[in-house]
Design an enzyme around this catalytic site. Structure first.
Site, PDB file in Angstrom:
ATOM      1  N   ASP A  40       0.827  -1.212   0.000  1.00 41.68           N
ATOM      2  CA  ASP A  40       0.000   0.000   0.000  1.00 41.68           C
ATOM      3  C   ASP A  40       0.862   1.264   0.000  1.00 41.68           C
ATOM      4  OD1 ASP A  40      -2.381   1.344  -0.021  1.00 41.68           O
ATOM      5  OD2 ASP A  40      -2.777   1.120   2.124  1.00 41.68           O
ATOM      6  N   ASN A  88     -10.692  -3.016  -6.485  1.00 43.04           N
ATOM      7  CA  ASN A  88      -9.926  -1.958  -7.171  1.00 43.04           C
ATOM      8  C   ASN A  88     -10.524  -1.547  -8.524  1.00 43.04           C
ATOM      9  OD1 ASN A  88      -6.646  -3.006  -5.945  1.00 43.04           O
ATOM     10  ND2 ASN A  88      -7.974  -1.379  -5.207  1.00 43.04           N
TER      11      ASN A  88
HETATM   12  C1  FPP Z   1      -1.780   0.422  -3.369  1.00 43.79           C
HETATM   13  O1  FPP Z   1      -1.386   1.753  -3.420  1.00 43.79           O
HETATM   14  C2  FPP Z   1      -1.317  -0.263  -4.517  1.00 43.79           C
HETATM   15  C3  FPP Z   1      -2.100  -0.821  -5.479  1.00 43.79           C
HETATM   16  C4  FPP Z   1      -3.564  -0.800  -5.497  1.00 43.79           C
HETATM   17  C5  FPP Z   1      -1.498  -1.484  -6.605  1.00 43.79           C
HETATM   18  C6  FPP Z   1      -0.301  -2.312  -6.276  1.00 43.79           C
HETATM   19  C7  FPP Z   1       0.540  -2.251  -7.448  1.00 43.79           C
HETATM   20  C8  FPP Z   1       1.866  -2.171  -7.445  1.00 43.79           C
HETATM   21  C9  FPP Z   1       2.718  -2.262  -6.250  1.00 43.79           C
HETATM   22  C10 FPP Z   1       2.510  -1.949  -8.748  1.00 43.79           C
HETATM   23  C11 FPP Z   1       3.340  -3.074  -9.186  1.00 43.79           C
HETATM   24  C12 FPP Z   1       2.684  -4.348  -9.316  1.00 43.79           C
HETATM   25  C13 FPP Z   1       2.977  -5.231 -10.277  1.00 43.79           C
HETATM   26  C14 FPP Z   1       2.408  -6.578 -10.229  1.00 43.79           C
HETATM   27  C15 FPP Z   1       3.850  -4.869 -11.405  1.00 43.79           C
HETATM   28  P1  FPP Z   1      -2.509   2.859  -3.514  1.00 43.79           P
HETATM   29  O2  FPP Z   1      -2.651   3.259  -4.939  1.00 43.79           O
HETATM   30  O3  FPP Z   1      -3.763   2.351  -2.888  1.00 43.79           O
HETATM   31  O4  FPP Z   1      -1.849   3.982  -2.657  1.00 43.79           O
HETATM   32  P2  FPP Z   1      -2.601   5.038  -1.742  1.00 43.79           P
HETATM   33  O5  FPP Z   1      -3.385   4.257  -0.717  1.00 43.79           O
HETATM   34  O6  FPP Z   1      -1.482   5.817  -1.154  1.00 43.79           O
HETATM   35  O7  FPP Z   1      -3.471   5.836  -2.646  1.00 43.79           O
END
Ligand code: FPP
Length: 264
Positions: A40, A88
């Site tokens: 996250d 998501n």
């Molecule tokens: C959470 O951060 C992350 C995600 C929903 C996506 C996870 C994806 C990655 C780590 C990218 C790489 C993955 C692969 C498989 C190449 P958020 O967007 O919810 O962050 P926030 O809570 O700060 O908004």
């Protein structure tokens, strides 16, 4: 340096730091077999830099690559990461498209290296909303790495734990209705082996980055006795050193699984 505290995994590459110490602080008995990570904080990481959320996800992908390699070197058996949840899809189309393209190019660019590093890749989650091209790439990557003996790397994509449990319940109910299995034969082991993580040990260490203190529908059955580790570090800043710190912390926990500790 994190390498100093581990005896190294089966496929520890020769490093610049010379041979690994023969006596390590963490031994096999205190090493988590299965580590799960909620990656996250990509968005918050980017916002703090005045950057786009996409830049945060790209940085998150680079971190993931480093962490898979470190997990493999440390000798972790199973690493399961939450890349995209069934919830998501509610994000703006642009962000969903960006993430799906990022997963696709991650697979395209990294699979050869992961394979060379003996990583066994497996996807968990629903496969019904992906493009044919991505599905094909996922399956190709799974087949290519199926016999690898390094870390078993589960990528949770379009994954939700409640959805996974319901799919398992429906499948077992159908088998029972067809007379293939008796209801009383359905025990914890049968149920575990009907989940997407069939064959994997339960989660020992559950890590969540970026400060929120929740499980977010990730591996609920598998984490029944997991030790939880929360850190304020945003995912793009998470390092192999911090993974090692989480494992050291885990090694000091008193796990009783509902029983009593050895001294008691
Ligand atoms: C959470 O951060 C992350 C995600 C929903 C996506 C996870 C994806 C990655 C780590 C990218 C790489 C993955 C692969 C498989 C190449 P958020 O967007 O919810 O962050 P926030 O809570 O700060 O908004």
């Amino acid at each position: 340096m994190w390498r100093k505290i581990f005896g190294g995994g089966k496929h520890t590459p020769v490093s610049d730091e010379g041979d690994l110490p023969s006596r390590s602080i963490i031994d096999r008995s205190t090493m988590p077999r299965h580590v799960a990570i909620v990656m996250d904080g990509n968005g918050r990481w980017a916002k703090e830099r005045g950057d786009s959320r996409s830049a945060g996800h790209e940085a998150g992908a680079r971190t993931l690559k480093r962490i898979v390699r470190a997990a493999s070197e440390m000798g972790i058996e199973v690493l399961t990461v939450y890349a995209f949840s069934t919830e998501n899809w509610k994000r703006p189309h642009r962000e969903v498209d960006f993430l799906l393209n990022l997963f696709d190019s991650f697979l395209e660019k990294e699979i050869a290296e992961l394979h060379a590093e003996h990583v066994r890749l497996h996807f968990i989650g629903r496969r019904d909303r992906f493009t044919e091209r991505f599905l094909h790439r996922m399956e190709e990557a799974e087949v290519r790495t199926a016999n690898n003996t390094g870390v078993h790397f589960n990528l949770a994509a379009n994954y939700g734990s409640q959805d996974e449990i319901l799919r398992a319940v429906r499948s077992l109910a159908a088998r029972a209705a067809a007379g293939e299995i008796a209801p009383e034969e359905i025990d914890e082991e049968v149920f575990s082996n009907t989940l997407d993580t069939a064959g994997d040990p339960p989660v020992d260490l559950f890590i969540r980055t970026s400060g929120d203190l929740r499980l977010s529908n990730f591996l609920l059955w598998q984490s029944a006795y997991a030790e939880l580790y929360f850190t304020d570090t945003h995912w793009p800043d998470f390092t192999p050193e911090e993974l090692a710190a989480a494992i050291e912390d885990f090694a000091g926990r008193n796990r009783r699984f509902g029983g009593l500790s050895a001294e008691e």
